[in-house]
Design a protein around this motif. Structure first.
Motif, PDB file in Angstrom:
ATOM      1  N   GLY A  24       0.778  -1.220   0.000  1.00 31.84           N
ATOM      2  CA  GLY A  24       0.000   0.000   0.000  1.00 31.84           C
ATOM      3  C   GLY A  24       0.815   1.279   0.000  1.00 31.84           C
ATOM      4  N   GLN A  25       2.081   1.180   0.412  1.00 31.58           N
ATOM      5  CA  GLN A  25       2.923   2.373   0.389  1.00 31.58           C
ATOM      6  C   GLN A  25       3.372   2.673  -1.031  1.00 31.58           C
ATOM      7  OE1 GLN A  25       6.022   1.264   3.353  1.00 31.58           O
ATOM      8  NE2 GLN A  25       5.253   2.995   4.577  1.00 31.58           N
ATOM      9  N   GLN A  26       4.080   3.786  -1.179  1.00 31.52           N
ATOM     10  CA  GLN A  26       4.658   4.116  -2.473  1.00 31.52           C
ATOM     11  C   GLN A  26       6.167   4.274  -2.312  1.00 31.52           C
ATOM     12  OE1 GLN A  26       3.411   7.833  -4.200  1.00 31.52           O
ATOM     13  NE2 GLN A  26       4.723   9.027  -2.871  1.00 31.52           N
ATOM     14  N   VAL A  27       6.872   4.203  -3.432  1.00 28.47           N
ATOM     15  CA  VAL A  27       8.324   4.296  -3.386  1.00 28.47           C
ATOM     16  C   VAL A  27       8.825   5.082  -4.584  1.00 28.47           C
ATOM     17  CG1 VAL A  27       8.690   2.139  -4.687  1.00 28.47           C
ATOM     18  CG2 VAL A  27      10.436   2.939  -3.091  1.00 28.47           C
ATOM     19  N   THR A  28       9.889   5.813  -4.372  1.00 25.20           N
ATOM     20  CA  THR A  28      10.545   6.556  -5.456  1.00 25.20           C
ATOM     21  C   THR A  28      11.997   6.143  -5.525  1.00 25.20           C
ATOM     22  OG1 THR A  28       9.078   8.474  -5.200  1.00 25.20           O
ATOM     23  CG2 THR A  28      11.167   8.827  -6.348  1.00 25.20           C
ATOM     24  N   LEU A  29      12.432   5.759  -6.704  1.00 26.79           N
ATOM     25  CA  LEU A  29      13.812   5.344  -6.944  1.00 26.79           C
ATOM     26  C   LEU A  29      14.472   6.362  -7.857  1.00 26.79           C
ATOM     27  CD1 LEU A  29      13.114   1.563  -7.666  1.00 26.79           C
ATOM     28  CD2 LEU A  29      13.520   2.671  -5.456  1.00 26.79           C
ATOM     29  N   SER A  30      15.763   6.583  -7.640  1.00 30.20           N
ATOM     30  CA  SER A  30      16.470   7.602  -8.392  1.00 30.20           C
ATOM     31  C   SER A  30      17.609   6.996  -9.203  1.00 30.20           C
ATOM     32  CB  SER A  30      17.031   8.659  -7.438  1.00 30.20           C
ATOM     33  OG  SER A  30      17.758   9.645  -8.141  1.00 30.20           O
ATOM     34  N   CYS A  31      17.886   7.615 -10.340  1.00 34.67           N
ATOM     35  CA  CYS A  31      18.947   7.152 -11.220  1.00 34.67           C
ATOM     36  C   CYS A  31      19.681   8.346 -11.819  1.00 34.67           C
ATOM     37  CB  CYS A  31      18.346   6.303 -12.337  1.00 34.67           C
ATOM     38  SG  CYS A  31      19.528   5.846 -13.638  1.00 34.67           S
ATOM     39  N   SER A  32      20.997   8.366 -11.657  1.00 34.42           N
ATOM     40  CA  SER A  32      21.833   9.378 -12.310  1.00 34.42           C
ATOM     41  C   SER A  32      22.625   8.697 -13.422  1.00 34.42           C
ATOM     42  CB  SER A  32      22.772  10.035 -11.309  1.00 34.42           C
ATOM     43  OG  SER A  32      22.055  10.766 -10.354  1.00 34.42           O
ATOM     44  N   PRO A  33      22.420   9.093 -14.662  1.00 31.75           N
ATOM     45  CA  PRO A  33      23.099   8.422 -15.778  1.00 31.75           C
ATOM     46  C   PRO A  33      24.550   8.853 -15.881  1.00 31.75           C
ATOM     47  CG  PRO A  33      21.799  10.248 -16.605  1.00 31.75           C
ATOM     48  CD  PRO A  33      21.517  10.148 -15.129  1.00 31.75           C
ATOM     49  N   ILE A  34      25.266   8.156 -16.733  1.00 29.81           N
ATOM     50  CA  ILE A  34      26.637   8.550 -17.046  1.00 29.81           C
ATOM     51  C   ILE A  34      26.611   9.949 -17.656  1.00 29.81           C
ATOM     52  CG2 ILE A  34      28.586   8.041 -18.581  1.00 29.81           C
ATOM     53  CD1 ILE A  34      27.889   5.061 -18.212  1.00 29.81           C
ATOM     54  N   SER A  35      27.591  10.746 -17.293  1.00 31.29           N
ATOM     55  CA  SER A  35      27.651  12.111 -17.795  1.00 31.29           C
ATOM     56  C   SER A  35      27.637  12.122 -19.323  1.00 31.29           C
ATOM     57  CB  SER A  35      28.930  12.783 -17.294  1.00 31.29           C
ATOM     58  OG  SER A  35      29.046  14.093 -17.816  1.00 31.29           O
ATOM     59  N   GLY A  36      26.730  12.929 -19.876  1.00 33.36           N
ATOM     60  CA  GLY A  36      26.621  13.008 -21.325  1.00 33.36           C
ATOM     61  C   GLY A  36      25.575  12.081 -21.918  1.00 33.36           C
ATOM     62  N   HIS A  37      25.128  11.106 -21.141  1.00 35.17           N
ATOM     63  CA  HIS A  37      24.072  10.214 -21.621  1.00 35.17           C
ATOM     64  C   HIS A  37      22.715  10.885 -21.434  1.00 35.17           C
ATOM     65  CE1 HIS A  37      26.346   6.108 -21.456  1.00 35.17           C
ATOM     66  NE2 HIS A  37      26.994   7.021 -22.140  1.00 35.17           N
ATOM     67  N   ARG A  38      21.890  10.819 -22.464  1.00 38.88           N
ATOM     68  CA  ARG A  38      20.606  11.505 -22.410  1.00 38.88           C
ATOM     69  C   ARG A  38      19.418  10.558 -22.343  1.00 38.88           C
ATOM     70  NH1 ARG A  38      20.740  15.429 -27.389  1.00 38.88           N
ATOM     71  NH2 ARG A  38      18.810  16.188 -26.449  1.00 38.88           N
ATOM     72  N   SER A  39      19.682   9.265 -22.581  1.00 40.19           N
ATOM     73  CA  SER A  39      18.598   8.281 -22.539  1.00 40.19           C
ATOM     74  C   SER A  39      18.713   7.464 -21.254  1.00 40.19           C
ATOM     75  CB  SER A  39      18.689   7.356 -23.747  1.00 40.19           C
ATOM     76  OG  SER A  39      17.797   6.269 -23.598  1.00 40.19           O
ATOM     77  N   VAL A  40      17.593   7.306 -20.569  1.00 42.50           N
ATOM     78  CA  VAL A  40      17.541   6.482 -19.364  1.00 42.50           C
ATOM     79  C   VAL A  40      16.396   5.490 -19.504  1.00 42.50           C
ATOM     80  CG1 VAL A  40      17.126   6.439 -16.888  1.00 42.50           C
ATOM     81  CG2 VAL A  40      18.520   8.260 -17.870  1.00 42.50           C
TER      82      VAL A  40
END
Lengths: 116, 112
Positions: A16-32
């Motif tokens: 029932g809870q919610q969650v947020t996950l974070s991602c930092s891509p490689i510098s210069g990469h624009r697609s995740v």
């Protein structure tokens, strides 16, 4: 060159809870891209973002959502968690191209979510 | 739809043994094919790739040849090491925006 960074690495939530996950891509990469990995279903594509726009989406319910910021960092959110959402969530980045991609991805170590 | 089928594991080998992990695919057109490897506690890393028929991808002693006639992309290594113990994923990319289709993965365990 720093790799793809995902936070948090481990987390435990209840149904029932919610969650947020974070991602930092490689510098210069624009697609995740985001993938869910479970023992039963294997690796499944969730969605892909490029220049803050979702360009592709897998076959997951609307409880799974994501977004990308102007610096290419991305977040994914899962609302109303279910036991079956327990998984390793992998983020992958690539240089990206406005019209196509090569499929060659650089993955982070993942965020392991346990839902109790 | 597109799909990838890998041989089931685990595969258990002694050091210096020959390795083959079978991979076949179903896809429209001519997809790019990949092998990714996942070491314990880590994310996936690209091991090798091939983008057209008869291409051979190779890296770290591993090889795989894109066979259009048999729709296969088997992974081979002549002499495995303990450090090769990992899970290996075959994958295809048929276009679009970074949606890879993965096989179920094959766990390899190499013993001294």
């Amino acid at each position: 060159k720093a790799g793809v960074t995902q936070t948090p690495r481990y987390l435990i939530k209840t149904r029932g809870q919610q969650v947020t996950l974070s991602c930092s891509p490689i510098s210069g990469h624009r697609s995740v891209s985001w993938y869910q990995q479970t023992p039963g279903q294997g690796l499944q594509f969730l969605f892909e973002y490029f220049s803050e726009t979702q360009r592709n989406k897998g076959n997951f319910p609307g409880r799974f959502s994501g977004r990308q910021f102007s610096n290419s960092r991305s977040e994914m959110n899962v609302s109303t968690l279910e036991l079956g959402d327990s998984a390793l969530y992998l983020c992958a980045s690539s240089l990206g191209h406005r019209d196509a991609n090569t499929g060659e991805l650089f993955f982070g170590e993942g965020s392991r979510l346990t839902v109790l | 739809g597109d799909s990838v089928t890998q041989m089931e594991g685990p595969v258990t080998l002694s050091e210096e043994a020959f390795l083959t992990i079978n991979c076949t695919y179903t896809a429209t057109g001519y997809p790019s094919l990949f092998w990714y490897v996942q070491y314990p506690g880590e994310g996936l890393q690209l091991l090798l790739k091939a983008t057209k028929a008869d291409d051979k991808g190779s890296n770290k002693g591993f090889e795989a040849t894109y066979r259009k006639e048999t729709t296969s992309f088997h992974l081979e290594k002549g002499s495995v090491q303990v450090s090769d113990s990992a899970v290996y994923f075959c994958a295809l990319f048929s276009g679009g925006y970074n949606k890879l289709i993965f096989g179920a993965g094959t766990r390899l365990a190499v013993h001294p």
